[in-house]
Design a protein around this motif. Structure first.
Motif, mmCIF file in Angstrom:
data_model
loop_
_atom_site.group_PDB
_atom_site.id
_atom_site.type_symbol
_atom_site.label_atom_id
_atom_site.label_comp_id
_atom_site.label_asym_id
_atom_site.label_seq_id
_atom_site.Cartn_x
_atom_site.Cartn_y
_atom_site.Cartn_z
ATOM 1 N N TYR A 221 68.487 16.947 4.004
ATOM 2 C CA TYR A 221 67.565 16.648 5.362
ATOM 3 C C TYR A 221 67.565 15.551 5.951
ATOM 4 O O TYR A 221 67.041 15.292 7.142
ATOM 5 C CB TYR A 221 65.848 17.016 4.911
ATOM 6 N N PHE A 222 68.410 14.498 5.301
ATOM 7 C CA PHE A 222 68.233 13.255 6.239
ATOM 8 C C PHE A 222 69.772 12.742 5.972
ATOM 9 O O PHE A 222 70.684 12.968 5.305
ATOM 10 C CB PHE A 222 67.552 12.169 5.163
ATOM 11 N N ASN A 223 70.104 11.978 7.002
ATOM 12 C CA ASN A 223 71.404 11.242 7.388
ATOM 13 C C ASN A 223 71.147 9.829 7.472
ATOM 14 O O ASN A 223 70.294 9.338 8.161
ATOM 15 C CB ASN A 223 71.990 11.826 8.718
ATOM 16 N N PRO A 224 71.848 9.072 6.516
ATOM 17 C CA PRO A 224 71.848 7.616 6.720
ATOM 18 C C PRO A 224 71.992 6.966 7.878
ATOM 19 O O PRO A 224 71.458 5.955 8.276
ATOM 20 C CB PRO A 224 72.741 7.184 5.376
ATOM 21 N N ASN A 225 72.955 7.429 8.606
ATOM 22 C CA ASN A 225 73.464 7.052 9.783
ATOM 23 C C ASN A 225 72.747 7.629 11.105
ATOM 24 O O ASN A 225 73.126 6.966 12.116
ATOM 25 C CB ASN A 225 74.949 6.966 10.137
ATOM 26 N N LYS A 226 71.881 8.328 10.892
ATOM 27 C CA LYS A 226 71.115 9.138 12.155
ATOM 28 C C LYS A 226 69.672 9.351 11.725
ATOM 29 O O LYS A 226 69.201 9.911 10.641
ATOM 30 C CB LYS A 226 71.891 10.402 12.420
ATOM 31 N N GLY A 230 60.616 11.216 13.984
ATOM 32 C CA GLY A 230 59.291 11.536 13.031
ATOM 33 C C GLY A 230 59.800 11.620 11.689
ATOM 34 O O GLY A 230 58.961 11.977 10.915
ATOM 35 N N TYR A 231 60.703 11.373 11.348
ATOM 36 C CA TYR A 231 61.254 11.320 9.716
ATOM 37 C C TYR A 231 62.095 10.177 9.467
ATOM 38 O O TYR A 231 63.020 10.202 8.788
ATOM 39 C CB TYR A 231 62.134 12.661 9.639
ATOM 40 N N SER A 232 61.824 9.073 9.969
ATOM 41 C CA SER A 232 62.287 7.844 9.570
ATOM 42 C C SER A 232 62.018 7.418 8.125
ATOM 43 O O SER A 232 60.975 7.713 7.901
ATOM 44 C CB SER A 232 62.194 6.813 10.556
ATOM 45 N N LEU A 244 58.269 -3.308 -0.197
ATOM 46 C CA LEU A 244 59.863 -3.633 0.161
ATOM 47 C C LEU A 244 59.753 -3.483 1.750
ATOM 48 O O LEU A 244 59.033 -2.728 2.323
ATOM 49 C CB LEU A 244 60.645 -2.879 -0.461
ATOM 50 N N SER A 245 60.747 -3.983 2.271
ATOM 51 C CA SER A 245 61.117 -3.772 3.787
ATOM 52 C C SER A 245 62.476 -3.247 3.757
ATOM 53 O O SER A 245 63.513 -4.041 3.348
ATOM 54 C CB SER A 245 61.083 -5.057 4.441
ATOM 55 N N HIS A 246 62.731 -1.989 4.212
ATOM 56 C CA HIS A 246 64.186 -1.610 4.246
ATOM 57 C C HIS A 246 64.096 -0.590 5.511
ATOM 58 O O HIS A 246 63.391 -0.037 5.967
ATOM 59 C CB HIS A 246 64.288 -0.305 3.077
ATOM 60 N N SER A 247 65.427 -0.912 5.893
ATOM 61 C CA SER A 247 65.704 0.148 7.358
ATOM 62 C C SER A 247 66.009 1.428 6.787
ATOM 63 O O SER A 247 66.030 1.633 5.603
ATOM 64 C CB SER A 247 67.005 -0.494 7.896
#
Length: 451
Positions: A221-226, A230-232, A244-247
């Protein structure tokens, strides 16, 4: 059956014993060593009394003209059965096991051992030690062992195919039991060993595979590069309790690496149990009673468990290539006071992940059968797939955000802090917008008694 009778006696005795209430206190009124010896003998007396009540003839043999020293083998056996039962059934003896291990920890202290004049600890019986005593180790190296001990999984298989696998496994068990039986080893005992080894596969399916399945949901369901709108998965320290602070990409890697680490730990769980038993009951590994912020706890070094955990972590880091977060393993400090706490902590992984998986996998069949529920999901969450992604996005963000510690300086991204933040997420589940979905799919809690 004989061991089960002794196990029931042990659990009954531990349930009425107040051992830790009497020993793990700050008191200067009497010698702690004398208190330990008195409480250990008191528990042994309870066991002897219960033995008389359950089997008068055997009980009389224990107590007539005999001292505790004379019954050393009986006490060693019954305590070994309790330790082995807990390892094979982690969901059992939740309160009694800690009391048992702390009592045995005290019994191996040299001063206590001298005053007791008898030992309560023997090595845990394993399939290997059992076969070695009976000259049956050749069984473990036979080519049919894999067939005789495999777990038969029904997923995606036809009934005839499942029946064929069952017959093949039963033939392998029968053949091995006949071939390796000898004067010291019966066919029934060989079958018991094979079933015991097979139990390991069932354990791994319930406790290790859930880590792999959750990881597959992350990748699906998730792509690290995209980043999908609404689903970050991005988190920021100080917002919604995150530490923590993460991208988005960093959090994806962090959650994925944590799940793979948990998978490796669950895969080696029986070895970690054995090493933890070794650390706890070492006569030269003393502990100190310390207020860790969660009451008085026994703080004890864990050399064997620590060495194994560093090896597991190194393996996980090599597979990951790039490691996100801290590599600190807390053992023998205020965060994880001793090996018992370590084992108890990682036994919770499947209790956290399995209810989430059951909910996700039950959404489709439960909602598809009810037009009212489907309408509720469509209006509130935008459909079944959107609902699943909302649950997973929240889990991968806030179950891996470094939160849940007693203060701002603990937890974070260290190895055990990752599990602490997952616990914290579980404790807040009732406040989530999707909590009614959990209830509709049969959820009752994360304590292992759910569903």
């Amino acid at each position: 059956m004989e061991e089960r009778k002794l196990l029931r006696l042990l659990e009954a005795a531990l349930n009425v014993s107040e051992y830790t209430d009497k020993i793990d206190i700050i008191s200067y009124n009497s010698s702690k060593t004398r208190r330990m010896v008195h409480q250990i003998k008191d528990l042994c007396s309870i066991l002897s009394g219960l033995m008389v009540a359950s089997d008068y003839k055997k009980g009389q043999e224990l107590i007539i003209n005999k001292s505790f020293e004379d019954n050393q083998e009986f006490f060693q056996r019954i305590f070994e059965i309790g330790r082995r039962h807990k390892i094979m059934n982690p969901e059992k003896m939740r309160d009694a096991y800690g009391k048992l291990m702390y009592m045995l920890m005290d019994s191996v202290i040299p001063d206590v051992q001298d005053m007791l004049s008898f030992s309560l600890v023997i090595p845990i019986k394993t399939v290997y030690s059992f076969l070695k005593e009976r000259d049956g180790l050749g069984l473990l190296h036979h080519d049919l062992m894999a067939e005789a001990t495999k777990e038969i999984i029904a997923d995606g298989k036809s009934r005839p195919q499942i029946n064929q696998e069952i017959r093949s496994k039963e033939r392998a068990i029968e053949w091995l039991s006949r071939k390796f039986a000898n004067d010291n080893l019966t066919q029934e005992e060989i079958k018991h060993c094979l079933y015991s080894i097979g139990d390991n596969h069932a354990y791994l399916r319930a406790n290790r595979d859930c880590c792999e399945r959750i990881s597959q949901y992350l990748q699906k369901y998730f792509n690290p590069n995209k980043i999908e709108k609404g689903y970050s998965l991005a988190i920021s320290s100080g917002r919604n309790g995150a530490r923590l602070s993460h991208s988005h990409e960093m959090q994806y890697l962090y959650a994925n690496q944590t799940l793979h680490l948990w998978r490796e730990i669950q895969h080696e769980m029986f070895m970690l149990w054995s090493l933890s038993d070794q650390d706890l009951l070492s006569d030269h590994n003393t502990y100190r009673l310390r207020d860790t912020g969660q009451g008085l706890n026994r703080v004890q070094m864990c050399p064997a468990v620590s060495k194994c955990m560093h090896s597991i972590l190194h393996r996980a880091q090599q597979k990951a290539g790039y490691w996100v977060g801290s590599s600190v393993i807390h053992l023998g400090d205020k965060n994880v006071p001793n090996a018992l706490m370590f084992i108890d902590k990682y036994n919770q992984v499947s209790r956290i992940l399995n209810p989430i998986l059951i909910c996700l996998e039950s959404i489709e069949p439960v909602i598809a059968k009810n037009t009212g529920l489907r309408s509720y999901v469509d209006n509130s969450f935008g459909g079944v797939d959107a609902l699943k992604k909302s649950i997973l996005a929240d889990f991968f963000k806030y179950a891996f955000d470094g939160s849940g510690a007693d203060n701002f300086f603990d937890a974070g991204s260290c190895i055990d802090g990752r599990l602490t933040s997952a616990w914290n997420w579980c404790s807040l589940i009732e406040k989530k917008s999707y909590f009614p979905i959990f209830l509709l799919t049969g959820f009752v809690g994360f304590d292992g008694d759910g569903f």
